[in-house]
Design a protein around this motif. Structure first.
Motif, short mmCIF file in Angstrom:
data_model
loop_
_atom_site.label_atom_id
_atom_site.label_comp_id
_atom_site.label_asym_id
_atom_site.label_seq_id
_atom_site.Cartn_x
_atom_site.Cartn_y
_atom_site.Cartn_z
N ILE A 12 59.20 29.81 61.94
CA ILE A 12 58.05 29.56 62.81
C ILE A 12 56.91 29.00 61.96
O ILE A 12 56.31 29.73 61.16
CB ILE A 12 57.59 30.85 63.52
CG1 ILE A 12 58.76 31.43 64.33
CG2 ILE A 12 56.39 30.59 64.41
CD1 ILE A 12 58.48 32.76 64.98
N ILE A 13 56.65 27.71 62.12
CA ILE A 13 55.63 27.07 61.28
C ILE A 13 54.25 27.31 61.89
O ILE A 13 54.00 26.96 63.04
CB ILE A 13 55.90 25.56 61.14
CG1 ILE A 13 57.29 25.31 60.54
CG2 ILE A 13 54.82 24.90 60.29
CD1 ILE A 13 57.49 25.82 59.14
N LYS A 54 50.59 23.60 60.12
CA LYS A 54 51.39 22.39 60.24
C LYS A 54 51.17 21.42 59.07
O LYS A 54 52.08 20.71 58.68
CB LYS A 54 51.08 21.66 61.56
CG LYS A 54 51.91 22.16 62.73
CD LYS A 54 51.25 23.30 63.44
CE LYS A 54 52.18 23.99 64.41
NZ LYS A 54 51.62 25.25 64.89
N GLY A 58 42.51 23.91 58.41
CA GLY A 58 42.59 25.13 59.20
C GLY A 58 42.13 25.03 60.63
O GLY A 58 42.09 26.03 61.34
N SER A 59 41.78 23.83 61.09
CA SER A 59 41.25 23.78 62.46
C SER A 59 42.34 24.08 63.49
O SER A 59 42.06 24.57 64.57
CB SER A 59 40.56 22.44 62.73
OG SER A 59 41.48 21.45 63.06
N ILE A 60 43.60 23.85 63.16
CA ILE A 60 44.68 24.18 64.10
C ILE A 60 45.21 25.58 63.85
O ILE A 60 45.40 26.36 64.78
CB ILE A 60 45.82 23.14 63.98
CG1 ILE A 60 45.32 21.76 64.41
CG2 ILE A 60 47.02 23.55 64.83
CD1 ILE A 60 46.27 20.65 64.08
N SER A 109 43.88 28.26 62.00
CA SER A 109 43.09 29.48 61.80
C SER A 109 43.10 30.43 63.01
O SER A 109 43.23 31.63 62.80
CB SER A 109 41.67 29.16 61.31
OG SER A 109 41.02 28.29 62.18
N PRO A 110 43.02 29.94 64.26
CA PRO A 110 43.13 30.91 65.36
C PRO A 110 44.51 31.59 65.41
O PRO A 110 44.60 32.77 65.74
CB PRO A 110 42.92 30.05 66.62
CG PRO A 110 42.30 28.80 66.15
CD PRO A 110 42.76 28.58 64.76
N LEU A 111 45.54 30.84 65.04
CA LEU A 111 46.89 31.43 65.03
C LEU A 111 46.95 32.54 63.98
O LEU A 111 47.53 33.61 64.21
CB LEU A 111 47.93 30.36 64.71
CG LEU A 111 48.09 29.22 65.73
CD1 LEU A 111 48.93 28.10 65.15
CD2 LEU A 111 48.72 29.74 67.01
N VAL A 135 44.39 34.28 62.80
CA VAL A 135 43.58 35.41 63.29
C VAL A 135 44.44 36.32 64.15
O VAL A 135 44.43 37.54 64.00
CB VAL A 135 42.35 34.89 64.09
CG1 VAL A 135 41.71 36.02 64.88
CG2 VAL A 135 41.33 34.27 63.15
N ASP A 136 45.23 35.71 65.02
CA ASP A 136 46.08 36.49 65.92
C ASP A 136 47.18 37.23 65.16
O ASP A 136 47.51 38.37 65.48
CB ASP A 136 46.67 35.56 66.99
CG ASP A 136 47.06 36.31 68.24
OD1 ASP A 136 46.35 37.28 68.58
OD2 ASP A 136 48.09 35.96 68.85
N ILE A 166 40.79 42.13 67.76
CA ILE A 166 40.67 40.77 67.23
C ILE A 166 39.29 40.51 66.62
O ILE A 166 39.15 39.72 65.69
CB ILE A 166 41.02 39.74 68.34
CG1 ILE A 166 41.30 38.37 67.71
CG2 ILE A 166 39.92 39.62 69.38
CD1 ILE A 166 42.06 37.43 68.59
N LYS A 180 36.57 36.10 58.20
CA LYS A 180 36.93 34.94 57.39
C LYS A 180 37.19 35.38 55.95
O LYS A 180 38.18 35.03 55.35
CB LYS A 180 35.82 33.89 57.41
CG LYS A 180 36.10 32.68 56.56
CD LYS A 180 35.05 31.59 56.79
CE LYS A 180 35.33 30.36 55.96
NZ LYS A 180 34.85 30.47 54.59
N ILE A 204 34.03 36.15 62.60
CA ILE A 204 34.53 34.94 63.26
C ILE A 204 34.25 35.01 64.76
O ILE A 204 33.69 34.10 65.34
CB ILE A 204 36.04 34.76 63.01
CG1 ILE A 204 36.33 34.59 61.52
CG2 ILE A 204 36.56 33.54 63.78
CD1 ILE A 204 37.79 34.60 61.17
#
Lengths: 593, 411
Positions: A510-511, A514, A552-554, A556-558, A560-561, A571, A576, A583
Motif C-alpha cells: 500500500i503506497i 507517491k 507531503g501535500s498528498i 501528510s493527511p494519510l 496523520v490518519d 486525530i 507536525k 495540525i
C-alpha cells in the motif's frame, strides 16, 4: 605586554565599552552592543594560547539568550540514579550513548526536543569529509580523518545508506596546480590517502557533467556522503537495543554542583542523579557547561542555508555520482585570470579564503538529491531556522558556475541549519577542568557527522577511565550487538524480492507517499522501532515520506490518519513535530456538514 | 497479464475514458492508487452540482454511477494499486504495486489520467520558517472531506482561482476566519460574480499583484508577510505588510502530475507542463495518451469529458504508424495551446485546439494561418486567462506537408 593586556587593547579598539578580564584561566568578555559583528570580532580578538578559551558574555540589543521551547512537566524521571547521563540527542550524543552501551553501565540520554537530530545533525548535508580543509585545527582534523575511516563498517552494522564516491575540487588554469601541491602536503601529514590531481579526460570519466572551464581537478577519493538523520537515529536505536535509554522532550534545566561534583541534574521530568555527565548539547553546550560550572568556551551560532534540488529533473545527480567538496573553487566562466602568475596565485588564495567561509558546494546525497550550499552567516539566535530567499537565489546563481544546468524550478526545498562554533574554531573534547564528573564535547560545528564515531570512542574511553577511578564496575556488555536493522526503503529492492515482501506483509504493497514510493508497511516499521516518534516530521525524516516533489501535500493527511490509528488517539493529537505544532484544531460536527 | 488498454488514474477523465473503452473492448483495466475511485472528486461537498453531458450529479453520485457502469461493462478495477514503473519493449510493461504483490500488466496502449497536483510551499520561494499550518489546497480538502477535521482557524489564502474560492466558501460555512486572499496576478483568477459572492460579501480583502514573501512562527504559523509585485513580477522592497494568521493555504494553479510521463521519457510541453500531444492526445511515446488535468488544467468539464472519450476512441484504434509531425505555432497573447503537434497521418478534418490567453483580452479575433494564408478565424468579445477556449480547424485537402507552417494569432 601580557597576553590579557594585548587582548584588552584589541578588544577596546573594536568597542571601547567592552570589558576584558581573566578568570579561572579563561578570557571573559562583557559589555553591550547593537552591532552583532562587534561581538564576533571581539570573541576572535580574545583568542590566545595562554588560556583555556574565550567566554564571550557581551550582550546584543535586547536579545535574551535563553533556552528555547516550553517543556511539559511531569515527574517520571524523579530520583532516577544513573551511571552516565548524556545531554543532547544529536549525532554526537547518540554515538557516545552507543559506545557506552558496549559496557554494562546504566546510561541514559536526554533530549529537549520531541525527536532526535532536531538541530545540527538533522539540518545537515550529510557530507563525510576527508578532513583536508581542517588542517589548521588539530582536533577537527584528527577526529575527522579517524572518523571517516570508520564509516564503511559502521554503516554496514547500522544499515544506513553510505557512499564513498570521492570529493572533487575543480581547477581551471595550469598554475593552480600550486594549490594541489599544498593539498597533497596536507593530505600526507594527515594520512588522507589517494589524493591526486587529475586531468580533463579523467575528470570527465568520473564526472561527465563537469563545467567547461574545469581543466583539472583535485580528487579526494575518501570523501563520502551519508543520510545524517538516519545515521543519528540508528546510533541511538542501536544503543537502546543494547540496554541504554533515551528520553525525548526532556530538558536539562539546572544542575546542583557541590565541591566540583555534579550531584544532580534537574529536568522538566524530575531530578536525575548521575555519576557522570556528558555534555553533547550542541548549540547549547556552553549553557550546559555553565550550569556544570565548567565553562571555558562560547558557542556562537553560525547559520547555513542550503538548497535541495529534485532528483528526477537533475541529470547530474542520477548519471554520475559525485560530491564537490566544501572547498570547491568557484569562479566565473569568463574569469580568465589575465594577470601575472604571482598575482594569479594570490588571487586564487583569496578566492579560496572567501569560499572556505561560505563553503558553497554541490553535494550529491545518498538519496540521490543534490544539495547546494551551505551559505554561512553569523547569527545571535541559536534556533532561528528562518530562510532568506535572497540567499537561496545567491546559492543557485553561484552554483550555476559549477553545474550550469541548475534551474530555479529544480529547487524543491531549502533549509537552514545552525552550527555550534567556538571562537577557537576547534572541537572542545575534554574532561571537566573545574568539575570532575563531566566530559565536555562541544564546538562540534563542521564535520560532526564524520568525526562522531571517533569522538564517541574517545569519550567512552575517558568515561570508562573515570568510572574505574571512582570504583564503579564497568565490565564489557557481552551481549552487545553492533547490528541494527534500520527501516529500509523497499522501492529499490529487485522486483521479485519486493513481491515476496509484500506477500509476507500486504502493507508493503500500500503506497502512501507517491513521490517517494513509501508504503504503509515501512511507516509502521518506523513506529515499531526502539525509539518510536509519532509525528509527521519524524516519519518524514526517517523514511522520506513527504520529502518528494509534492513535499507531503498528498500524503501528510494519510500519514496523520495512520498515526492516529497506530497511536489509538484522537486525530487532533497528531502533531507536525513537537507538542505545540498543531495540525488540526477541531472536528466537523455531523450536523454542520 | 495482457490488456487491450490500461487507464491509470480514476478522476473524471479516467472514469469516462474507462467507460468509453468498455464499449469497444472487453479487456479494459482501470488502475487507481487510492482506495476509492474519483480522484479530486472525492473532495466535493454533497451540495456541489456537476453538470456532465447535460446531466446533474453530486460528486459522490457521479462516482457511484460510473463505478456501477464500469462493473456492468466488466471493466477490471484495481484500487490501492500504484504504478511504480512502465517499461517499453514491443508493448508496455506496467509494474503495479498492490496488496497482493507486484503485478506486471502488458498493454499496447495506455491512457494517463493521473490528474494534477498542487505546487509545494518551497516552490513558491517563501522565506522564513516552515512551521505547521502551511498547507496546499488539496491537503486542506483532504482534512475537511475525508478526515472531517478542520486544520485552520484564521487563514490567508494564496491564490484567487475557482478552487480557492470554493474552499473559502466551505471554510466560511465552518466558521473559519479568512483574513486575506493574495493573488500574484494583476487580476482575480476567477469570474466576477464568484469573487463578489465569496470575497466582497464577506469583506475579505483581495491583494492583487502581491505575493507571500515570508512566514513567521516556530511551531504553528503566526503570521505571513506579503509584498507587492512590480510589473516584471519582482518583489518591491519596502512594500511588505504583515498579516496575522494561523494557516496559509497555497491555492495557486495546479500543475499536471507527470511522474509516469517522465518515466516514459515523453517530451513535455514548456507551456502546459504536461505532455506534448498530437491531435488525438497521443504523447511522443507511441500508444501512450494523456488526458484530463495531467495534460492541461481544464476549466470546462464538458471539454474534459469529450476529450477523454475522443482520446480513448483513438487509443483503441491505435496501431503503429509512421509519424509525420508538424508544430502549431502561436504568438505571445497565448499562455498555451494544446495540442502543440499535428500528425499528418491522422485525421486532419476536425482538429480541436485548446488555448488560454495570457491575460484578459477584449475584442480579439483569433486567426489561424497556414503558410501565411488565413484558414480560420473566430471573434471573441472577451477572453479570460483562466478560461480555456476551444476551436476546431480543418486542414484536410489543403496540401499540408511537413514544411507547412501553422500559426495562431490573436489580433
Amino acid at each position: 605586554m601580557s597576553s590579557i593586556a594585548k587582548i584588552t587593547k584589541v578588544v577596546k579598539a573594536i568597542n571601547d565599552s567592552f570589558d576584558v578580564r581573566e578568570e579561572n584561566g579563561s578570557v571573559i568578555l562583557t559589555g553591550h552592543t547593537d552591532n552583532y559583528n562587534e561581538i564576533i570580532l571581539a570573541g576572535k580578538a580574545a583568542l590566545s594560547k595562554d588560556h583555556y578559551g574565550v567566554i564571550n558574555n557581551i550582550t546584543f540589543e535586547d536579545y535574551k539568550d535563553e533556552f528555547s521551547s516550553e517543556a511539559t512537566i511531569d515527574y517520571s524521571l524523579e530520583n532516577l540514579e544513573v551511571d552516565c547521563l548524556v545531554i543532547g540527542g544529536g549525532v554526537i550524543g547518540s554515538a557516545i550513548l552507543r559506545e557506552l552501551s558496549k559496557y554494562k553501565l546504566n546510561s541514559i540520554l536526554i533530549e529537549k526536543e520531541a525527536d532526535l537530530a532536531m538541530h545540527q545533525s538533522g539540518r545537515n548535508t550529510g557530507v563525510i569529509h576527508t578532513g583536508i580543509q581542517f588542517f589548521k585545527y588539530p582536533k577537527k582534523a584528527l577526529y575527522t580523518v579517524k572518523g571517516n575511516m570508520m564509516f564503511d563498517k559502521l554503516s554496514q552494522d547500522l544499515e544506513v545508506p553510505f557512499e564513498r564516491k570521492g570529493h572533487m575540487i575543480f581547477l581551471k588554469n595550469a598554475f593552480e596546480k600550486y594549490y594541489y601541491r599544498k593539498v597533497s602536503r596536507i593530505a600526507k601529514k594527515l594520512h588522507i590517502s589517494g589524493v591526486k590531481l587529475i586531468n580533463k579526460k579523467t575528470l570527465l570519466s568520473i564526472e561527465n557533467e563537469a563545467p567547461k572551464w574545469a581543466n583539472y581537478a583535485i580528487y579526494l577519493p575518501t570523501g563520502g556522503s551519508i543520510n545524517p538523520f538516519k545515521f543519528t537515529v540508528a546510533l541511538a536505536e542501536n544503543a537502546v537495543e543494547n540496554g541504554a535509554l533515551v528520553f525525548l522532550n526532556t530538558k536539562c534545566e539546572s544542575m546542583n554542583v557541590e565541591n566540583g561534583i555534579i550531584k544532580s541534574v534537574k529536568t522538566n521530568r524530575g531530578r536525575i542523579y548521575p555519576k557522570l555527565v556528558i555534555n553533547a548539547a550542541g548549540i547549547y553546550a556552553d549553557k550546559i557547561a555553565e550550569m556544570a560550572m565548567d565553562r571555558t568556551f562560547t558557542i556562537h551560532p553560525r547559520k547555513g542555508t542550503s538548497v535541495v534540488l529534485d532528483k528526477r529533473v537533475f541529470n547530474i545527480a542520477s548519471k554520475t555520482s559525485f560530491i564537490k567538496s566544501p572547498i570547491t573553487v568557484i569562479r566565473d566562466e569568463n574569469d580568465t585570470f589575465k594577470v601575472g602568475l604571482i598575482r594569479g596565485i594570490r588571487r586564487l588564495i583569496s578566492y579560496n579564503k572567501k569560499h572556505t567561509k561560505e563553503e558553497l558546494s554541490t553535494i550529491h546525497t545518498v538519496d540521490d538529491n543534490v544539495i547546494l550550499g551551505p551559505l554561512i552567516k553569523e547569527t545571535p539566535l541559536r534556533e532561528d531556522y528562518s530562510v532568506d530567499i535572497d540567499q537561496v537565489n545567491y546559492i543557485l546563481e553561484e552554483q550555476r558556475k559549477v553545474s550550469p544546468k541548475i534551474k530555479k524550478s529544480d529547487c524543491i526545498n531549502y533549509y537552514t541549519g545552525i552550527r555550534a562554533s567556538t571562537y577557537e574554531e576547534d572541537y572542545v573534547i575534554r574532561s571537566g577542568i573545574f568539575t570532575k564528573n563531566i566530559i565536555e564535547v562541544a564546538g562540534i560545528d563542521v564535520s560532526g557527522i564524520t568525526a562522531s564515531p571517533a569522538i564517541a570512542e574517545m569519550v567512552a574511553n575517558t568515561a570508562i577511565e573515570y568510572f574505574k577511578n571512582i570504583g564503579t564496575s564497568c565490565i564489557l556488555n557481552k551481549t552487545f550487538n553492533p547490528h541494527h536493522a534500520s527501516v529500509k526503503s523497499i522501492k529499490d529492492y529487485p522486483i521479485t524480492l519486493r513481491d515476496k515482501l509484500i506477500k509476507s506483509n500486504y502493507k508493503y504493497g500500500i503506497i502512501v507517499c507517491k513521490c517517494e514510493e513509501i508504503s504503509l508497511g515501512e511507516i509502521e516499521n518506523c513506529l515499531n522501532s526502539p525509539i518510536p516518534v509519532y509525528s509527521i516530521d519524524a516519519i518524514k525524516k526517517r523514511i522520506r515520506a513527504g520529502m518528494g516533489r509534492c513535499q507531503g501535500s498528498i500524503c501528510s493527511p494519510l500519514i496523520v490518519d495512520i498515526l492516529r490509528k497506530k497511536k489509538r488517539t484522537d486525530i487532533l493529537n497528531i502533531k507536525k513535530s513537537n507538542n505545540e505544532s498543531t495540525i488540526l484544531f477541531k472536528k466537523i460536527e455531523e450536523d454542520s456538514r | 497479464m495482457n490488456k487491450d488498454i490500461v487507464i491509470i488514474g480514476s478522476g473524471i477523465a479516467g472514469l469516462k475514458s474507462a467507460i468509453q473503452a468498455s464499449l469497444k473492448s472487453s479487456n479494459v483495466l482501470l488502475i487507481e492508487s487510492e482506495n476509492t475511485l474519483g480522484g479530486n472528486l472525492r473532495y466535493g461537498s454533497d451540495d456541489e452540482i456537476l453538470k456532465i453531458e447535460g446531466e446533474k450529479f453530486s460528486p459522490k453520485s457521479f462516482i457511484e454511477k460510473c463505478e456501477k457502469e464500469l462493473h456492468q461493462n466488466h471493466v477490471e478495477i484495481w484500487k490501492n494499486s500504484f504504478v511504480s514503473n512502465i517499461k517499453k519493449d514491443d508493448n508496455y510493461n506496467i509494474e503495479v504495486v498492490s496488496k497482493e504483490g507486484i503485478k506486471i500488466v502488458t498493454a499496447k496502449t495506455i491512457i494517463i489520467s493521473t490528474g494534477a497536483i498542487d505546487k509545494s510551499f518551497n516552490q513558491a520561494f517563501i522565506a522564513g520558517t516552515h512551521p505547521a499550518g502551511i498547507f496546499s489546497l488539496s491537503t486542506v480538502n483532504h482534512y475537511l472531506y475525508l478526515l472531517s477535521s478542520i486544520p485552520c482557524q484564521n487563514c490567508v489564502v494564496f491564490g484567487s482561482n475557482e478552487r480557492a474560492l470554493r474552499l473559502i466558501k466551505k471554510l466560511l460555512d465552518l466558521g473559519v476566519e479568512i483574513s486575506a486572499v493574495v493573488e500574484k496576478k494583476t487580476e482575480p483568477w476567477s469570474n466576477t460574480s464568484l469573487i463578489k459572492e465569496v470575497l466582497d460579501n464577506h469583506k475579505i480583502p483581495l491583494y492583487l499583484s502581491h505575493t507571500i514573501s515570508k512566514a513567521y512562527g516556530v511551531d504553528r504559523l503566526e503570521a505571513v508577510q506579503i509584498s507587492k509585485l512590480s510589473s516584471e513580477g519582482e518583489r518591491i522592497r519596502g512594500s511588505e505588510k504583515e498579516i496575522k494568521c494561523d494557516t496559509l493555504i497555497l491555492a495557486y494553479d495546479l500543475s499536471p502530475a507527470t511522474d509516469l510521463l517522465t518515466k516514459l521519457d515523453c517530451s513535455m510541453s514548456l507551456w502546459t507542463k504536461g505532455a506534448k500531444v498530437d491531435q488525438t492526445f497521443m504523447t511522443s511515446s507511441d500508444g501512450v495518451y494523456s488526458i484530463g488535468n495531467s495534460l492541461q488544467i481544464y476549466s470546462n468539464l464538458d471539454y474534459l469529458v469529450s476529450d477523454s472519450k475522443y482520446a480513448t476512441i483513438n487509443a483503441l484504434k491505435y496501431r503503429y504508424d509512421e509519424k509525420e509531425l508538424i508544430d502549431i505555432n502561436f504568438d505571445e497573447n497565448f499562455s498555451y495551446i494544446t495540442p502543440e503537434l499535428i500528425d499528418l497521418n491522422k485525421d486532419l478534418s476536425n482538429i480541436m485546439v485548446y488555448f488560454k490567453p495570457s491575460k484578459t483580452l477584449k475584442d480579439k479575433t483569433l486567426i489561424v494561418t497556414l503558410n501565411g494564408k488565413e484558414i480560420s478565424n473566430k471573434k471573441y468579445e472577451i477572453l479570460y486567462p483562466y478560461v480555456m477556449e476551444k476551436i476546431s480547424i480543418n486542414i484536410q485537402e489543403m496540401g499540408v506537408d511537413k514544411d507547412s507552417k501553422i500559426l495562431f494569432k490573436l489580433v
